[in-house]
Write a protein that holds these residues in place. Structure first.
Motif, PDB file in Angstrom:
ATOM      1  N   ALA A  26       0.836  -1.196   0.000  1.00 43.73           N
ATOM      2  CA  ALA A  26       0.000   0.000   0.000  1.00 43.73           C
ATOM      3  C   ALA A  26       0.873   1.249   0.000  1.00 43.73           C
ATOM      4  N   HIS A  27       0.662   2.125  -0.981  1.00 40.79           N
ATOM      5  CA  HIS A  27       1.364   3.404  -1.077  1.00 40.79           C
ATOM      6  C   HIS A  27       0.418   4.503  -0.614  1.00 40.79           C
ATOM      7  N   ARG A  28       0.752   5.194   0.458  1.00 40.37           N
ATOM      8  CA  ARG A  28      -0.092   6.303   0.917  1.00 40.37           C
ATOM      9  C   ARG A  28       0.008   7.436  -0.098  1.00 40.37           C
ATOM     10  N   ILE A  29      -1.143   7.903  -0.583  1.00 48.14           N
ATOM     11  CA  ILE A  29      -1.112   8.932  -1.627  1.00 48.14           C
ATOM     12  C   ILE A  29      -1.752  10.242  -1.191  1.00 48.14           C
ATOM     13  N   ARG A  53       1.669  13.417  -4.785  1.00 45.35           N
ATOM     14  CA  ARG A  53       2.652  14.094  -3.944  1.00 45.35           C
ATOM     15  C   ARG A  53       2.703  15.586  -4.269  1.00 45.35           C
ATOM     16  N   HIS A  54       2.590  15.917  -5.541  1.00 48.19           N
ATOM     17  CA  HIS A  54       2.661  17.322  -5.945  1.00 48.19           C
ATOM     18  C   HIS A  54       1.345  18.061  -5.744  1.00 48.19           C
ATOM     19  N   SER A  55       0.266  17.328  -5.506  1.00 50.87           N
ATOM     20  CA  SER A  55      -1.022  17.995  -5.321  1.00 50.87           C
ATOM     21  C   SER A  55      -1.396  18.156  -3.858  1.00 50.87           C
ATOM     22  N   ARG A  56      -0.530  17.697  -2.938  1.00 44.21           N
ATOM     23  CA  ARG A  56      -0.833  17.821  -1.506  1.00 44.21           C
ATOM     24  C   ARG A  56      -0.706  19.269  -1.061  1.00 44.21           C
ATOM     25  N   PRO A 105     -10.391  17.401   2.757  1.00 46.80           N
ATOM     26  CA  PRO A 105      -9.810  18.524   2.003  1.00 46.80           C
ATOM     27  C   PRO A 105      -8.861  18.088   0.893  1.00 46.80           C
ATOM     28  N   SER A 106      -8.157  16.984   1.092  1.00 42.67           N
ATOM     29  CA  SER A 106      -7.211  16.536   0.060  1.00 42.67           C
ATOM     30  C   SER A 106      -7.904  16.272  -1.266  1.00 42.67           C
ATOM     31  N   LEU A 107      -9.204  15.990  -1.222  1.00 45.80           N
ATOM     32  CA  LEU A 107      -9.950  15.742  -2.454  1.00 45.80           C
ATOM     33  C   LEU A 107     -10.898  16.879  -2.815  1.00 45.80           C
ATOM     34  N   VAL A 108     -11.544  17.483  -1.834  1.00 51.02           N
ATOM     35  CA  VAL A 108     -12.611  18.439  -2.161  1.00 51.02           C
ATOM     36  C   VAL A 108     -12.164  19.890  -2.150  1.00 51.02           C
ATOM     37  N   LEU A 164       4.381  -6.251 -10.849  1.00 50.83           N
ATOM     38  CA  LEU A 164       3.727  -5.266 -11.696  1.00 50.83           C
ATOM     39  C   LEU A 164       4.240  -5.372 -13.128  1.00 50.83           C
ATOM     40  N   SER A 165       3.318  -5.257 -14.075  1.00 46.07           N
ATOM     41  CA  SER A 165       3.736  -5.160 -15.470  1.00 46.07           C
ATOM     42  C   SER A 165       4.331  -3.772 -15.691  1.00 46.07           C
ATOM     43  N   GLU A 166       4.957  -3.586 -16.833  1.00 47.99           N
ATOM     44  CA  GLU A 166       5.526  -2.263 -17.134  1.00 47.99           C
ATOM     45  C   GLU A 166       4.440  -1.193 -17.138  1.00 47.99           C
ATOM     46  N   ALA A 167       3.287  -1.521 -17.714  1.00 48.31           N
ATOM     47  CA  ALA A 167       2.188  -0.555 -17.782  1.00 48.31           C
ATOM     48  C   ALA A 167       1.658  -0.233 -16.390  1.00 48.31           C
ATOM     49  N   GLU A 168       1.517  -1.253 -15.543  1.00 48.50           N
ATOM     50  CA  GLU A 168       1.040  -1.021 -14.177  1.00 48.50           C
ATOM     51  C   GLU A 168       2.036  -0.183 -13.396  1.00 48.50           C
ATOM     52  N   GLY A 169       3.323  -0.470 -13.582  1.00 49.90           N
ATOM     53  CA  GLY A 169       4.351   0.312 -12.909  1.00 49.90           C
ATOM     54  C   GLY A 169       4.310   1.776 -13.298  1.00 49.90           C
ATOM     55  N   ARG A 170       4.068   2.050 -14.558  1.00 53.96           N
ATOM     56  CA  ARG A 170       3.961   3.446 -15.012  1.00 53.96           C
ATOM     57  C   ARG A 170       2.813   4.154 -14.304  1.00 53.96           C
ATOM     58  N   LEU A 171       1.672   3.466 -14.201  1.00 56.97           N
ATOM     59  CA  LEU A 171       0.509   4.096 -13.573  1.00 56.97           C
ATOM     60  C   LEU A 171       0.748   4.325 -12.087  1.00 56.97           C
ATOM     61  N   VAL A 172       1.374   3.354 -11.404  1.00 59.93           N
ATOM     62  CA  VAL A 172       1.684   3.513  -9.987  1.00 59.93           C
ATOM     63  C   VAL A 172       2.580   4.730  -9.782  1.00 59.93           C
ATOM     64  N   ARG A 173       3.650   4.816 -10.556  1.00 58.13           N
ATOM     65  CA  ARG A 173       4.586   5.934 -10.391  1.00 58.13           C
ATOM     66  C   ARG A 173       3.910   7.264 -10.686  1.00 58.13           C
ATOM     67  N   TRP A 174       3.052   7.296 -11.693  1.00 58.55           N
ATOM     68  CA  TRP A 174       2.385   8.552 -12.047  1.00 58.55           C
ATOM     69  C   TRP A 174       1.423   8.987 -10.941  1.00 58.55           C
ATOM     70  N   ILE A 175       0.609   8.080 -10.426  1.00 58.09           N
ATOM     71  CA  ILE A 175      -0.353   8.445  -9.378  1.00 58.09           C
ATOM     72  C   ILE A 175       0.371   8.900  -8.118  1.00 58.09           C
ATOM     73  N   VAL A 176       1.385   8.138  -7.693  1.00 61.64           N
ATOM     74  CA  VAL A 176       2.119   8.494  -6.476  1.00 61.64           C
ATOM     75  C   VAL A 176       2.777   9.860  -6.630  1.00 61.64           C
ATOM     76  N   ASP A 177       3.432  10.087  -7.761  1.00 67.87           N
ATOM     77  CA  ASP A 177       4.129  11.363  -7.980  1.00 67.87           C
ATOM     78  C   ASP A 177       3.141  12.515  -8.110  1.00 67.87           C
ATOM     79  N   ARG A 178       2.054  12.289  -8.855  1.00 68.20           N
ATOM     80  CA  ARG A 178       1.069  13.360  -9.067  1.00 68.20           C
ATOM     81  C   ARG A 178       0.371  13.735  -7.763  1.00 68.20           C
TER      82      ARG A 178
END
Length: 296
Positions: free
Chosen positions: A157-160, A293-296, A241-244, A277-291
């Motif tokens: 589990a990655h806390r996002i 992090r920058h939206s907090r 607040p993190s979402l709304v 994780l497949s390559e495609a799944e790994g890309r999505l994980v990295r994108w969500i976690v990084d995105r």
């Protein structure tokens, strides 16, 4: 599970078709059998479950409470089965990713940011479905956004995003009731929107030392419905607040007080530990976690 404990799959298939299509006639047409054969399979399933999953209403069938609850998991299972079948038949397993999401996360964060990922990864086919927050065991997506303490057996589990809560209402509601923003204790005189149960507002009551219990009010199933009820001016909701906060920036919501309520739960992106994780799944994980992090 022993063989005798497994549900009759032909009956489950008939039940899923009836629940999805809204009746025995449509289900019979899709499955290529007679309506009486569908009724027979439903009776077998009721007998196996030791309770009715459907009942007659007029000339049609409707789901019982038990039937609606069972259909949630059955629908997910059949969707996964159909998706896996399509993947193998189309030979595109490596580029398809199944993401299960909580409705509020999809509405307030994912779909507002998804175009960036799609533009960066045009070869990935993303399949988004609901994560069933009350029964994560039935969630069979490759990746899933979950809400809780981060401890799910067998999952990494990655806390996002933070799950802290604050009180929000619409500008229209505040215009009608300007006192709600002056003192937390005054909220006992106004309409509250409860998400899943009434425990959240009780915790908020205790944090602000408000005497008594929060008044009963509109009770909704999840945060997405609580958000919509608040946007429509139906009362004051405890939202994340993190979402709304995006709705507040758009002028559609107002946050009433600064302190947030932490209840030990946050948003996590999860995947099975034992399944690489497949390559495609790994890309999505990295994108969500990084995105995130920058939206907090």
């Amino acid at each position: 599970m022993s063989e005798r404990d497994e549900p009759p799959l032909t009956s489950v298939r008939a039940f899923e078709a009836v629940a999805r299509l809204g009746g025995a006639t449509a289900a019979a047409r899709e499955l290529g059998v007679s309506p009486s054969a569908i009724s027979h399979q439903l009776a077998l399933l009721d007998d196996f479950m030791r309770q009715p999953l459907t009942r007659r209403q007029g000339r049609g069938l409707i789901l019982t409470d038990a039937g609606r609850e069972y259909f949630r998991s059955v629908r997910t299972a059949f969707a996964v089965l159909r998706g896996a079948t399509d993947q193998l038949r189309e030979g595109s397993r490596s580029t398809q990713v199944r993401l299960g999401v909580i409705p509020l996360f999809a509405r307030a964060w994912l779909f507002r940011n998804m175009q960036e990922f799609l533009d960066q990864n045009p070869s990935i086919d993303l399949n988004v479905s609901y994560t069933h927050h009350r029964n994560y065991v039935s969630d069979s997506a490759d990746l899933s956004v979950r809400f809780g303490d981060g401890n799910w057996k067998g999952y990494e589990a990655h806390r996002i995003l933070s799950g802290a809560m604050a009180a929000f209402c619409s500008p229209a509601y505040l215009a009608l009731h300007p006192d709600v923003a002056t003192d937390p204790k005054l909220l006992q005189n106004y309409a509250l929107i409860h998400d899943q149960d009434r425990a959240g507002w009780q915790q908020w009551w205790d944090m602000h030392s408000v005497e008594g219990e929060p008044p009963n009010g509109l009770l909704v199933e999840d945060g997405n419905l609580a958000l919509q009820a608040a946007l429509e001016g139906l009362g004051i909701a405890l939202l994340r607040p993190s979402l709304v906060d995006v709705f507040a920036r758009e002028g559609r919501l107002l946050r009433l007080f600064d302190p947030v309520l932490e209840d030990g739960r946050d948003y996590y992106l999860c995947h099975l530990v034992e399944q690489p994780l497949s390559e495609a799944e790994g890309r999505l994980v990295r994108w969500i976690v990084d995105r995130c992090r920058h939206s907090r």
